[in-house]
Design an enzyme around this catalytic site. Structure first.
Site, PDB file in Angstrom:
ATOM      1  N   GLU A 134      59.461   3.622  80.497  1.00  0.00           N
ATOM      2  CA  GLU A 134      59.798   4.747  79.612  1.00  0.00           C
ATOM      3  C   GLU A 134      61.279   4.806  79.269  1.00  0.00           C
ATOM      4  O   GLU A 134      61.770   5.843  78.812  1.00  0.00           O
ATOM      5  CB  GLU A 134      59.310   6.050  80.240  1.00  0.00           C
ATOM      6  CG  GLU A 134      57.782   6.100  80.199  1.00  0.00           C
ATOM      7  CD  GLU A 134      57.182   7.376  80.734  1.00  0.00           C
ATOM      8  OE1 GLU A 134      57.800   7.984  81.619  1.00  0.00           O
ATOM      9  OE2 GLU A 134      56.083   7.739  80.268  1.00  0.00           O
ATOM     10  N   LYS A 135      61.977   3.691  79.453  1.00  0.00           N
ATOM     11  CA  LYS A 135      63.430   3.747  79.221  1.00  0.00           C
ATOM     12  C   LYS A 135      63.782   3.959  77.751  1.00  0.00           C
ATOM     13  O   LYS A 135      64.871   4.398  77.441  1.00  0.00           O
ATOM     14  CB  LYS A 135      64.134   2.509  79.770  1.00  0.00           C
ATOM     15  CG  LYS A 135      63.703   1.177  79.202  1.00  0.00           C
ATOM     16  CD  LYS A 135      64.479   0.058  79.883  1.00  0.00           C
ATOM     17  CE  LYS A 135      64.016  -1.320  79.442  1.00  0.00           C
ATOM     18  NZ  LYS A 135      62.632  -1.623  79.853  1.00  0.00           N
TER      19      LYS A 135
ATOM     20  N   CYS B 213      41.659   7.157  93.737  1.00  0.00           N
ATOM     21  CA  CYS B 213      40.252   7.521  93.891  1.00  0.00           C
ATOM     22  C   CYS B 213      40.196   9.010  94.238  1.00  0.00           C
ATOM     23  O   CYS B 213      40.861   9.457  95.172  1.00  0.00           O
ATOM     24  CB  CYS B 213      39.632   6.694  95.015  1.00  0.00           C
ATOM     25  SG  CYS B 213      38.038   7.353  95.540  1.00  0.00           S
TER      26      CYS B 213
ATOM     27  N   CYS C 218      35.915   6.552  89.183  1.00  0.00           N
ATOM     28  CA  CYS C 218      36.115   5.451  90.121  1.00  0.00           C
ATOM     29  C   CYS C 218      34.729   5.032  90.605  1.00  0.00           C
ATOM     30  O   CYS C 218      33.887   5.874  90.905  1.00  0.00           O
ATOM     31  CB  CYS C 218      36.980   5.953  91.277  1.00  0.00           C
ATOM     32  SG  CYS C 218      37.016   4.856  92.694  1.00  0.00           S
TER      33      CYS C 218
ATOM     34  N   GLU D 227      55.254  19.576  78.433  1.00  0.00           N
ATOM     35  CA  GLU D 227      55.970  18.385  77.960  1.00  0.00           C
ATOM     36  C   GLU D 227      55.865  18.294  76.444  1.00  0.00           C
ATOM     37  O   GLU D 227      54.800  18.553  75.873  1.00  0.00           O
ATOM     38  CB  GLU D 227      55.351  17.093  78.523  1.00  0.00           C
ATOM     39  CG  GLU D 227      55.546  16.866  79.985  1.00  0.00           C
ATOM     40  CD  GLU D 227      54.901  15.549  80.434  1.00  0.00           C
ATOM     41  OE1 GLU D 227      54.743  14.632  79.589  1.00  0.00           O
ATOM     42  OE2 GLU D 227      54.540  15.459  81.608  1.00  0.00           O
TER      43      GLU D 227
ATOM     44  N   HIS E  39      61.820   5.929  75.784  1.00  0.00           N
ATOM     45  CA  HIS E  39      61.177   7.178  75.353  1.00  0.00           C
ATOM     46  C   HIS E  39      62.283   8.188  75.059  1.00  0.00           C
ATOM     47  O   HIS E  39      63.312   8.217  75.728  1.00  0.00           O
ATOM     48  CB  HIS E  39      60.282   7.690  76.487  1.00  0.00           C
ATOM     49  CG  HIS E  39      59.360   8.805  76.096  1.00  0.00           C
ATOM     50  ND1 HIS E  39      59.813  10.073  75.782  1.00  0.00           N
ATOM     51  CD2 HIS E  39      58.009   8.842  75.965  1.00  0.00           C
ATOM     52  CE1 HIS E  39      58.768  10.837  75.475  1.00  0.00           C
ATOM     53  NE2 HIS E  39      57.658  10.111  75.584  1.00  0.00           N
TER      54      HIS E  39
ATOM     55  N   CYS F  24      33.842   3.244  93.306  1.00  0.00           N
ATOM     56  CA  CYS F  24      33.781   2.748  94.685  1.00  0.00           C
ATOM     57  C   CYS F  24      32.554   3.336  95.398  1.00  0.00           C
ATOM     58  O   CYS F  24      31.907   4.258  94.899  1.00  0.00           O
ATOM     59  CB  CYS F  24      35.066   3.090  95.429  1.00  0.00           C
ATOM     60  SG  CYS F  24      35.212   4.829  95.863  1.00  0.00           S
TER      61      CYS F  24
ATOM     62  N   CYS G 145      32.722   7.098  95.937  1.00  0.00           N
ATOM     63  CA  CYS G 145      32.438   7.906  94.741  1.00  0.00           C
ATOM     64  C   CYS G 145      30.937   7.869  94.427  1.00  0.00           C
ATOM     65  O   CYS G 145      30.365   8.884  94.031  1.00  0.00           O
ATOM     66  CB  CYS G 145      33.252   7.412  93.549  1.00  0.00           C
ATOM     67  SG  CYS G 145      34.977   7.937  93.636  1.00  0.00           S
TER      68      CYS G 145
ATOM     69  N   GLU H  37      48.890  15.243  85.012  1.00  0.00           N
ATOM     70  CA  GLU H  37      47.874  14.771  84.067  1.00  0.00           C
ATOM     71  C   GLU H  37      46.649  14.151  84.739  1.00  0.00           C
ATOM     72  O   GLU H  37      46.355  12.966  84.561  1.00  0.00           O
ATOM     73  CB  GLU H  37      48.504  13.783  83.075  1.00  0.00           C
ATOM     74  CG  GLU H  37      49.508  14.442  82.171  1.00  0.00           C
ATOM     75  CD  GLU H  37      50.006  13.533  81.043  1.00  0.00           C
ATOM     76  OE1 GLU H  37      49.886  12.304  81.161  1.00  0.00           O
ATOM     77  OE2 GLU H  37      50.509  14.070  80.038  1.00  0.00           O
TER      78      GLU H  37
HETATM   79  C1  GAL Z   1      53.092  12.213  79.686  1.00  0.00           C
HETATM   80  C2  GAL Z   1      53.389  12.068  81.171  1.00  0.00           C
HETATM   81  C3  GAL Z   1      54.888  11.884  81.403  1.00  0.00           C
HETATM   82  C4  GAL Z   1      55.437  10.855  80.464  1.00  0.00           C
HETATM   83  C5  GAL Z   1      55.128  11.261  79.053  1.00  0.00           C
HETATM   84  C6  GAL Z   1      55.676  10.319  78.017  1.00  0.00           C
HETATM   85  O1  GAL Z   1      51.752  11.956  79.393  1.00  0.00           O
HETATM   86  O2  GAL Z   1      52.969  13.198  81.885  1.00  0.00           O
HETATM   87  O3  GAL Z   1      55.102  11.518  82.751  1.00  0.00           O
HETATM   88  O4  GAL Z   1      54.883   9.616  80.750  1.00  0.00           O
HETATM   89  O5  GAL Z   1      53.737  11.291  78.889  1.00  0.00           O
HETATM   90  O6  GAL Z   1      55.369  10.756  76.722  1.00  0.00           O
END
Ligand code: GAL
Length: 680
Positions: A357-358, A121, A162, A309, A360, A164, A167, A156
């Site tokens: 995410e293993k 929140c 939210c 990223e 990814h 609540c 809010c 992100e």
């Molecule tokens: C982003 C996030 C990361 C990871 C990534 C996977 O949106 O910030 O922590 O999850 O996606 O693509």
């Protein structure tokens, strides 16, 4: 540029990744291998501690910084800097259970369980207090640590909202501040409609899509409230580490935040880019879209940004995500740099063993590490970045495209005669695409951008909502000699989403008024037919789909007329000479072929500078960037076949191999070459 922004002028380009060291504390061999491979891949930065709150504060008030100390020291010993995160993106389980108020409430009034991440929140005083405490500890502990390059604030942020009580109370206070009285609010939201009038602030609940002013303000509030949370979050960082720049990783512009406003409060813009490479029969339309987003991030502060990223291979959260084909990793990484990135980073350095995410993509996978193509691709990016340092400022473009989040929100909420495929973002990208193809640099601008004068051409697709004094600023811009392009569905409502009555403030500049918008089913036929001897030298016929404004001209001259239906022969594209400038109105939704031909003609007329003057093969583009006192030309081929680019006169030198080039450059399939432009 402020002093702190200036401090982030590294004389090298950044190369690194999200590094989840804390997941591997029981695997000393792996940690050792990590640093060896980071050096080998020319990595000079790692984002650390992003989701580490449960490790840093395993129980309320009990902190464990030992592992982070060790990580920071080891990074430093290896010549790697840290983008040190604050951990507010994911809250520890003990906290969610001890303080349920920190969990969001959905629109049905249900409090979420402790799950996922990015879902606190934004109003909860408890969460703000907890964040302040952990951030204060981090800031005090690492303020003098030599590895610290920058803060990575949270992760992100989104404008999910939210529901609540806290809010809602904050929303009502925000509304009081905006409107002062309920009478003003009732008028702005036109609440007499369907008997929606409010007689007490407490009656206002943002769950009614039939009151679009309400829902638009709710979206504005959730964006502002997350910004307010962010400002609270960075207070201890600013207080204890006033010299450390900070960033927070943005996303594509559809997460409900007005990033133009956010960007004013950060020192360095960074973003997470996950294009769906190899998802379409042709690669280059994905490249256009990605280039648009890079330009947007460069434009938020008109400064270099960071690619915070990107995946070195594939993701695992998109429906289908193919591993990058040979060439694509280098090409897509250099694309970011070409558009203004001062660094390329990945999610993630090492693939997790468990968790969602293993599977990814990562620089280091479960099975193969340095022998894998992914690692070699990453090494190649490292080698390129090392050659391209130092990075430097971005230069001013001659063309600007207005991108307004609030316009998009309002347009999305509006119930129009056609609600399918309004596509604000897609259409902005469609107007951007010809400039990418011509290698004409383009900035994105906000509705609030006060100085429009550096531009020759401003494009504002589907400017449904006229906020602030944008109409007056565009008017002045044209009268002083600028060129503006507007389209169907423009100038319909004011900042409160109330329709204008009578003549639109755009009318003098457009030289026309819009009587009605026809909307088309997919089986309907409409075209625009170019007038003979028009100013743009265009000819022929182009299809119109979805939207077609029926206009009446005052002073505007038709460049094209509609070809079908009861308004055949009425203006479909117009030019209005106004003061020293001109304004075009593209009244119907024209296809990409029209936009290509139209902007090619316009850029020839306006003599817009291109990075390369010879026409480029389809799917190939060029960008120029200054590096120190040198100019680099980035030549990028998004085709699966080799392509040749004709160079302008002069001498060029391959930035990586030093090879001297004249006349032309060959690009491999999915190939990129960066060449220094040398004077003759
Ligand atoms: C982003 C996030 C990361 C990871 C990534 C996977 O949106 O910030 O922590 O999850 O996606 O693509």
């Amino acid at each position: 540029m402020t002093q702190i922004e200036q401090r982030f002028q590294p004389n090298f380009l950044l190369h690194g990744a999200d590094y989840n060291y804390e997941q591997w504390l029981d695997y000393p061999d792996i940690l050792e291998e990590d640093f060896r491979l980071m050096r080998e891949a020319n990595c000079n930065v790692m984002s650390v501690g992003i989701f580490s709150w449960a490790m840093l504060e395993p129980a309320e008030g009990q902190y464990d910084f030992e592992w982070l100390d060790q990580l920071m020291d080891t990074l430093h010993e290896n010549g790697i800097q840290a983008i040190l995160a604050t951990p507010s993106g994911a809250k520890p389980a003990w906290m969610s259970h001890a303080y349920p108020e920190i969990r969001r409430v959905d629109a049905q009034g249900r409090r979420e369980p402790h799950f996922q991440r990015h879902n606190h929140c934004p109003t909860s005083p408890v969460y703000r207090q907890k964040v302040r405490q952990i951030n204060t500890h981090l800031a005090k502990r690492y303020r003098a640590h030599p590895a610290v390059l920058m803060w990575h604030v949270s992760n992100e942020y989104n404008g999910g909202g939210c529901h609540c009580d806290l809010c809602y109370a904050a929303f009502r206070a925000w509304l009081r501040n905006r409107y002062g009285t309920l009478d003003t609010l009732n008028h702005a939201w036109w609440t007499t409609f369907w008997s929606h009038r409010y007689t007490d602030w407490s009656q206002i609940e943002p769950v009614d899509g039939s009151i679009q002013g309400l829902m638009l303000d709710w979206q504005r509030f959730t964006s502002d409230q997350m910004l307010d949370f962010f400002l609270a979050e960075i207070e201890p960082l600013r207080a204890h580490t006033p010299d450390v720049p900070l960033t927070t990783n943005f996303m594509r512009p559809d997460v409900g935040l007005d990033y133009w406003r956010f960007a004013q409060h950060i020192d360095v813009v960074s973003w997470d880019s996950y294009p769906r490479w190899h998802s379409q029969p042709e690669e280059w339309p994905v490249a256009v879209e990605t280039a648009f987003y890079h330009n947007l991030h460069r434009s938020y502060k008109n400064q270099p940004f960071l690619l915070m990223e990107s995946t070195p291979s594939h993701t695992n959260w998109q429906g289908i995500s193919r591993p990058k084909k040979p060439g694509m990793h280098l090409l897509s990484s250099m694309q970011a740099v070409a558009h203004g990135a001062d660094g390329v980073q990945y999610f993630q350095w090492r693939q997790s063993r468990g968790g969602t995410e293993k599977f990814h993509g990562a620089v280091i996978g479960h099975v193969a590490s340095r022998n894998a193509r992914v690692f070699q691709d990453v090494k190649s990016v490292g080698a390129h970045l090392a050659q391209l340092s130092p990075a430097t400022s971005v230069s001013q473009a001659e063309v600007a495209l207005l991108y307004d989040f609030q316009n998009e929100w309002a347009l999305t909420l509006a119930q129009l005669p056609r609600n399918e495929e309004k596509q604000y973002q897609e259409r902005c990208i469609a107007h951007y695409r010809p400039f990418w193809q011509m290698a004409v640099p383009i900035d994105l601008i906000a509705c609030s951008t006060s100085n429009l004068m550096p531009y020759k051409l401003i494009i504002a697709p589907m400017l449904y909502m006229l906020r602030q004094d944008i109409a007056a600023r565009l008017d002045t811009f044209v009268r002083r000699g600028g060129t503006v392009v507007l389209t169907y569905l423009s100038g319909l409502v004011d900042e409160s989403d109330l329709c204008f009555i009578g003549a639109s403030s755009l009318r003098p500049m457009l030289g026309l008024w819009v009587e009605q918008t026809d909307v088309l089913f997919d089986h309907n036929t409409q075209t625009l037919e170019l007038e003979a001897d028009n100013d743009l030298g265009m000819s022929g016929s182009y299809p119109i789909t979805h939207f077609a404004d029926i206009v009446h001209t005052d002073t505007a001259i038709p460049v094209a007329r509609y070809g079908h239906d009861y308004y055949a022969g009425q203006a479909a594209v117009t030019i209005n000479r106004y003061g020293a400038g001109q304004c075009f109105y593209v009244a119907g939704r024209a296809d990409t072929r029209f936009l290509h031909d139209f902007y090619t003609a316009l850029s020839n007329n306006l003599q817009l500078a291109r990075a390369v003057s010879a026409p480029l093969p389809l799917g190939v583009t060029a960008q120029q960037r200054r590096h120190g006192d040198q100019t680099a030309l980035y030549l990028m081929n998004f085709q699966p076949s080799s392509q040749t680019v004709e160079l302008d006169g002069g001498i060029y030198e391959d930035a990586l191999t030093g090879e001297r080039l004249r006349h032309s450059v060959d690009l491999e399939p999915l190939g990129v070459r960066i060449v220094w432009q040398r004077l003759q």
